[in-house]
Design a protein around this motif. Structure first.
Motif, PDB file in Angstrom:
ATOM      1  N   LEU A  71     -26.006  -2.374 -27.730  1.00 20.36           N
ATOM      2  CA  LEU A  71     -25.948  -1.162 -28.545  1.00 20.36           C
ATOM      3  C   LEU A  71     -27.179  -0.285 -28.332  1.00 20.36           C
ATOM      4  N   GLU A  72     -28.357  -0.903 -28.285  1.00 26.98           N
ATOM      5  CA  GLU A  72     -29.589  -0.150 -28.082  1.00 26.98           C
ATOM      6  C   GLU A  72     -29.618   0.511 -26.709  1.00 26.98           C
ATOM      7  N   LEU A  73     -29.134  -0.184 -25.691  1.00 26.60           N
ATOM      8  CA  LEU A  73     -29.092   0.380 -24.345  1.00 26.60           C
ATOM      9  C   LEU A  73     -28.202   1.625 -24.315  1.00 26.60           C
ATOM     10  N   ILE A  74     -27.030   1.524 -24.895  1.00 23.87           N
ATOM     11  CA  ILE A  74     -26.102   2.653 -24.902  1.00 23.87           C
ATOM     12  C   ILE A  74     -26.633   3.792 -25.773  1.00 23.87           C
ATOM     13  N   ALA A  75     -27.323   3.455 -26.857  1.00 17.94           N
ATOM     14  CA  ALA A  75     -27.865   4.469 -27.760  1.00 17.94           C
ATOM     15  C   ALA A  75     -28.998   5.277 -27.125  1.00 17.94           C
ATOM     16  N   LYS A  77     -16.173  -6.433 -25.675  1.00 17.58           N
ATOM     17  CA  LYS A  77     -14.807  -6.451 -26.226  1.00 17.58           C
ATOM     18  C   LYS A  77     -14.858  -6.562 -27.750  1.00 17.58           C
ATOM     19  N   THR A  78     -15.714  -7.417 -28.253  1.00 15.00           N
ATOM     20  CA  THR A  78     -15.856  -7.577 -29.699  1.00 15.00           C
ATOM     21  C   THR A  78     -16.408  -6.306 -30.332  1.00 15.00           C
ATOM     22  N   LEU A  79     -17.406  -5.696 -29.687  1.00 14.94           N
ATOM     23  CA  LEU A  79     -17.988  -4.464 -30.216  1.00 14.94           C
ATOM     24  C   LEU A  79     -16.965  -3.326 -30.228  1.00 14.94           C
ATOM     25  N   VAL A  80     -16.085  -3.298 -29.243  1.00 12.45           N
ATOM     26  CA  VAL A  80     -15.018  -2.287 -29.215  1.00 12.45           C
ATOM     27  C   VAL A  80     -14.020  -2.562 -30.339  1.00 12.45           C
ATOM     28  N   GLU A  81     -13.615  -3.814 -30.495  1.00 14.09           N
ATOM     29  CA  GLU A  81     -12.658  -4.157 -31.554  1.00 14.09           C
ATOM     30  C   GLU A  81     -13.198  -3.830 -32.937  1.00 14.09           C
ATOM     31  N   ARG A  82     -14.521  -3.970 -33.100  1.00 17.36           N
ATOM     32  CA  ARG A  82     -15.156  -3.698 -34.392  1.00 17.36           C
ATOM     33  C   ARG A  82     -15.591  -2.234 -34.523  1.00 17.36           C
ATOM     34  N   TYR A 124     -17.887  -0.525 -32.891  1.00 23.01           N
ATOM     35  CA  TYR A 124     -19.286  -0.197 -32.642  1.00 23.01           C
ATOM     36  C   TYR A 124     -19.434   0.467 -31.278  1.00 23.01           C
ATOM     37  N   LEU A 125     -18.485   0.219 -30.392  1.00 25.36           N
ATOM     38  CA  LEU A 125     -18.401   0.880 -29.096  1.00 25.36           C
ATOM     39  C   LEU A 125     -16.993   1.410 -28.923  1.00 25.36           C
ATOM     40  N   GLU A 126     -16.875   2.412 -28.053  1.00 21.38           N
ATOM     41  CA  GLU A 126     -15.559   2.925 -27.674  1.00 21.38           C
ATOM     42  C   GLU A 126     -15.450   2.868 -26.160  1.00 21.38           C
ATOM     43  N   CYS A 153     -19.193   4.082 -24.832  1.00 25.29           N
ATOM     44  CA  CYS A 153     -20.137   4.882 -25.606  1.00 25.29           C
ATOM     45  C   CYS A 153     -20.135   4.342 -27.039  1.00 25.29           C
ATOM     46  N   LEU A 154     -21.049   4.855 -27.842  1.00 23.81           N
ATOM     47  CA  LEU A 154     -21.127   4.410 -29.225  1.00 23.81           C
ATOM     48  C   LEU A 154     -19.851   4.765 -29.975  1.00 23.81           C
ATOM     49  N   GLY A 155     -19.434   3.877 -30.833  1.00 20.89           N
ATOM     50  CA  GLY A 155     -18.257   4.100 -31.655  1.00 20.89           C
ATOM     51  C   GLY A 155     -18.644   4.576 -33.042  1.00 20.89           C
ATOM     52  N   PRO A 156     -17.669   4.815 -33.886  1.00 15.62           N
ATOM     53  CA  PRO A 156     -17.930   5.367 -35.212  1.00 15.62           C
ATOM     54  C   PRO A 156     -18.718   4.443 -36.140  1.00 15.62           C
ATOM     55  N   MET A 157     -18.739   3.154 -35.867  1.00 11.89           N
ATOM     56  CA  MET A 157     -19.486   2.223 -36.710  1.00 11.89           C
ATOM     57  C   MET A 157     -20.944   2.070 -36.278  1.00 11.89           C
ATOM     58  N   ALA A 158     -21.323   2.623 -35.140  1.00 11.26           N
ATOM     59  CA  ALA A 158     -22.679   2.465 -34.610  1.00 11.26           C
ATOM     60  C   ALA A 158     -23.622   3.491 -35.238  1.00 11.26           C
TER      61      ALA A 158
END
Length: 92
Positions: free
Chosen positions: A12-16, A44-49, A51-53, A62-67
């Motif tokens: 998440l930090e890398l993408i942010a 895959k887990t971060l996308v399902e949750r 946090y990523l899209e 990229c970052l998702g709406p939960m990030a």
């Protein structure tokens, strides 16, 4: 510390750091020194949750709406989304 949680946060930090530049799996795993399979499972887990899209084919993540990491990531996602996301309307 729990290793998989640290790895997920590292992703998440890398993408942010560059929220307007989607990152592909190989770029993420290489930058963080992670096994590609391990990295793919965490992503895959971060996308399902949400946090990523996952962007359109071969465009990366990229970052998702939960990030919460990027101060204005919604605006960035909107700009990227305008270029086309897998047929999914933006969720703002």
């Amino acid at each position: 510390m729990i290793q998989v949680v640290n790895r997920a946060l590292d992703i998440l930090e890398l993408i942010a750091k560059e929220p307007d530049k989607p990152k592909v799996l190989g770029e993420i795993s290489s930058a963080l020194g992670l096994n590609a399979g391990t990295c793919a499972n965490i992503i895959k887990t971060l996308v399902e949750r949400k946090y990523l899209e996952k962007m359109e084919k071969q465009r990366g993540y990229c970052l998702g709406p939960m990030a919460p990491a990027a101060p204005d990531h919604a605006a960035v996602r909107q700009r990227i989304g305008a270029r086309g996301r897998r047929g999914v309307a933006p969720r703002f």
